[in-house]
Design a protein around this motif. Sequence first.
Motif: not given
Length: 156
Positions: A143-147
């Motif tokens: 999720r952090a990568v997607s952000v």
Amino acid sequence: MKLIVAAVSARPPDWVAAGWTEYARRMPRELPLELIEIKPEPRSSGKTAQAMMALEATRIDARLPARCRRIALDESGEAPTTRQLAERLAKWMVDGADVAFIIGGPDGLDPRIKDNADETMRLSSLTLPHALVRVILAEALYRAVSVTKSHPYHRD
């Protein structure tokens, strides 16, 4: 750079392995997610919890790269939001060093691991099963990568 999850644990249930595999598969090629399973000390050995954690700490140190950012997962650590984790991830990517998230065994992490960590982080104020922590962490990292990539997976 790679993200490493070092987990002290016996063989997890199949559903844990499937969850881990799913999120590891989703990670971008430039930021692979690697799992290092650390053999736990047998709980029937008659050793104290402190002695078992010390032996597990030695195994953790032996398996992690010499030069990596170490993040101890512990109930007393800071609980970042998804956006804060994404900001940290972006900084770590600029630095380029591998990042290792360390999950202790049933008794937690030896104080030496926590003291030598670059950061201490918690995923929840709830007590979570150790096997589940790796799946939650893998999802949080994805999720952090997607952000960081402005991907619509994360919604505020």
